[in-house]
Scaffold this motif. Structure first.
Motif, PDB file in Angstrom:
ATOM      1  N   ASN A  83      26.102   6.317  -8.555  1.00 18.83           N
ATOM      2  CA  ASN A  83      26.275   6.993  -9.890  1.00 18.83           C
ATOM      3  C   ASN A  83      27.370   8.062  -9.894  1.00 18.83           C
ATOM      4  N   ASP A  84      28.530   7.785 -10.104  1.00 23.09           N
ATOM      5  CA  ASP A  84      29.369   8.705 -10.092  1.00 23.09           C
ATOM      6  C   ASP A  84      29.130  10.332 -10.941  1.00 23.09           C
ATOM      7  N   LYS A  85      28.254  10.048 -11.693  1.00 20.52           N
ATOM      8  CA  LYS A  85      27.878  11.374 -12.302  1.00 20.52           C
ATOM      9  C   LYS A  85      26.655  12.270 -11.643  1.00 20.52           C
ATOM     10  N   THR A  86      26.025  11.383 -10.812  1.00 20.09           N
ATOM     11  CA  THR A  86      24.916  11.947 -10.004  1.00 20.09           C
ATOM     12  C   THR A  86      25.035  11.935  -8.589  1.00 20.09           C
ATOM     13  N   ASN A  87      26.007  11.376  -8.090  1.00 19.65           N
ATOM     14  CA  ASN A  87      26.336  11.259  -6.607  1.00 19.65           C
ATOM     15  C   ASN A  87      26.460  12.519  -5.887  1.00 19.65           C
ATOM     16  N   VAL A  88      25.671  12.862  -4.779  1.00 19.35           N
ATOM     17  CA  VAL A  88      25.773  14.010  -4.074  1.00 19.35           C
ATOM     18  C   VAL A  88      27.073  14.307  -3.164  1.00 19.35           C
ATOM     19  N   TYR A  89      27.444  13.085  -2.608  1.00 17.63           N
ATOM     20  CA  TYR A  89      28.419  13.090  -1.535  1.00 17.63           C
ATOM     21  C   TYR A  89      29.788  12.251  -2.147  1.00 17.63           C
ATOM     22  N   ASN A  91      31.460   9.797  -3.336  1.00 13.97           N
ATOM     23  CA  ASN A  91      31.542   8.334  -4.091  1.00 13.97           C
ATOM     24  C   ASN A  91      30.223   8.022  -3.431  1.00 13.97           C
ATOM     25  N   TRP A  92      29.095   8.645  -2.878  1.00 13.12           N
ATOM     26  CA  TRP A  92      27.900   8.373  -2.332  1.00 13.12           C
ATOM     27  C   TRP A  92      26.652   8.957  -2.703  1.00 13.12           C
ATOM     28  N   PRO A  93      25.787   7.972  -2.861  1.00 10.57           N
ATOM     29  CA  PRO A  93      24.413   8.731  -3.505  1.00 10.57           C
ATOM     30  C   PRO A  93      23.808   9.662  -2.545  1.00 10.57           C
ATOM     31  N   GLU A  94      22.858  10.124  -2.933  1.00 13.88           N
ATOM     32  CA  GLU A  94      22.109  11.049  -2.110  1.00 13.88           C
ATOM     33  C   GLU A  94      21.263  10.233  -0.607  1.00 13.88           C
ATOM     34  N   ILE A  95      21.272  10.855   0.395  1.00 14.90           N
ATOM     35  CA  ILE A  95      20.495  10.544   1.492  1.00 14.90           C
ATOM     36  C   ILE A  95      19.126   9.960   0.837  1.00 14.90           C
ATOM     37  N   ILE A  96      18.729   8.835   1.452  1.00 12.25           N
ATOM     38  CA  ILE A  96      16.985   8.620   1.430  1.00 12.25           C
ATOM     39  C   ILE A  96      16.187   8.871   2.364  1.00 12.25           C
ATOM     40  N   ASP A  97      15.274   9.807   2.043  1.00 11.52           N
ATOM     41  CA  ASP A  97      14.066  10.359   2.881  1.00 11.52           C
ATOM     42  C   ASP A  97      12.908   9.471   2.500  1.00 11.52           C
ATOM     43  N   MET A  98      12.428   8.585   3.329  1.00  5.27           N
ATOM     44  CA  MET A  98      11.249   7.860   2.912  1.00  5.27           C
ATOM     45  C   MET A  98      10.246   8.134   4.260  1.00  5.27           C
ATOM     46  N   ASP A  99       8.663   8.269   3.840  1.00 10.95           N
ATOM     47  CA  ASP A  99       8.187   8.225   4.719  1.00 10.95           C
ATOM     48  C   ASP A  99       6.801   7.585   4.202  1.00 10.95           C
ATOM     49  N   GLY A 100       5.716   7.045   5.099  1.00  8.83           N
ATOM     50  CA  GLY A 100       4.530   6.477   4.509  1.00  8.83           C
ATOM     51  C   GLY A 100       3.940   5.834   5.751  1.00  8.83           C
ATOM     52  N   CYS A 101       3.036   5.064   5.537  1.00  7.04           N
ATOM     53  CA  CYS A 101       2.157   4.228   6.490  1.00  7.04           C
ATOM     54  C   CYS A 101       2.401   2.828   6.474  1.00  7.04           C
ATOM     55  N   ILE A 102       2.414   2.070   7.339  1.00  7.08           N
ATOM     56  CA  ILE A 102       2.669   0.748   7.537  1.00  7.08           C
ATOM     57  C   ILE A 102       1.546   0.219   7.981  1.00  7.08           C
ATOM     58  N   PRO A 103       0.815  -0.603   7.135  1.00  5.08           N
ATOM     59  CA  PRO A 103      -0.397  -0.972   7.749  1.00  5.08           C
ATOM     60  C   PRO A 103      -0.466  -2.180   8.744  1.00  5.08           C
ATOM     61  N   LYS A 104      -1.311  -2.144   9.830  1.00  6.31           N
ATOM     62  CA  LYS A 104      -1.263  -3.022  11.051  1.00  6.31           C
ATOM     63  C   LYS A 104      -1.725  -4.520  10.199  1.00  6.31           C
ATOM     64  N   HIS A 105      -1.209  -5.507  10.962  1.00  3.90           N
ATOM     65  CA  HIS A 105      -1.469  -6.912  10.297  1.00  3.90           C
ATOM     66  C   HIS A 105      -2.267  -7.424  11.180  1.00  3.90           C
TER      67      HIS A 105
END
Length: 107
Positions: A83-89, A91-105
């Motif tokens: 979104n040109d109005k909210t992009n941080v960089y 023409n680019w959106p903010e960097i994604i920072d993701m964490d969490g647990c991935i269950p063992k199958h």
């Protein structure tokens, strides 16, 4: 890594088809995940649990963890709309920072 913006998506489709059932899949977009991604590739990714793959837009940031052919869907994701109005960089959106647990199958 698949450069779908500058090349055909068939190698990606072939790779997605070759993933063993029950495998956990991690995907992340860089640059442009939307305009060249084929409908077949989108469908295969959606079958792994992605709810956003079919609505990705130009230069959206997207990270997805899913699994192939599990009776219970595994889906962790982050999605930031370009979104040109909210992009941080410019023409680019903010960097994604993701964490969490991935269950063992277990089979």
């Amino acid at each position: 890594m698949f450069m779908v913006y500058v090349s055909e998506t068939q190698p990606l489709v072939d790779f997605l088809r070759s993933i063993k059932n029950g495998s956990t899949v991690l995907m992340a977009s860089y640059d442009e995940p939307a305009t060249k991604l084929s409908e077949e590739a989108r469908n295969l990714i959606a079958e792994m649990g992605s709810t956003y793959v079919k609505s990705l837009g130009f230069r959206d940031n997207w990270v997805f963890v899913g699994a192939k052919a599990l009776p219970v869907k595994l889906c962790l994701f982050q999605h930031i709309k370009n979104n040109d109005k909210t992009n941080v960089y410019e023409n680019w959106p903010e960097i994604i920072d993701m964490d969490g647990c991935i269950p063992k199958h277990m089979e």
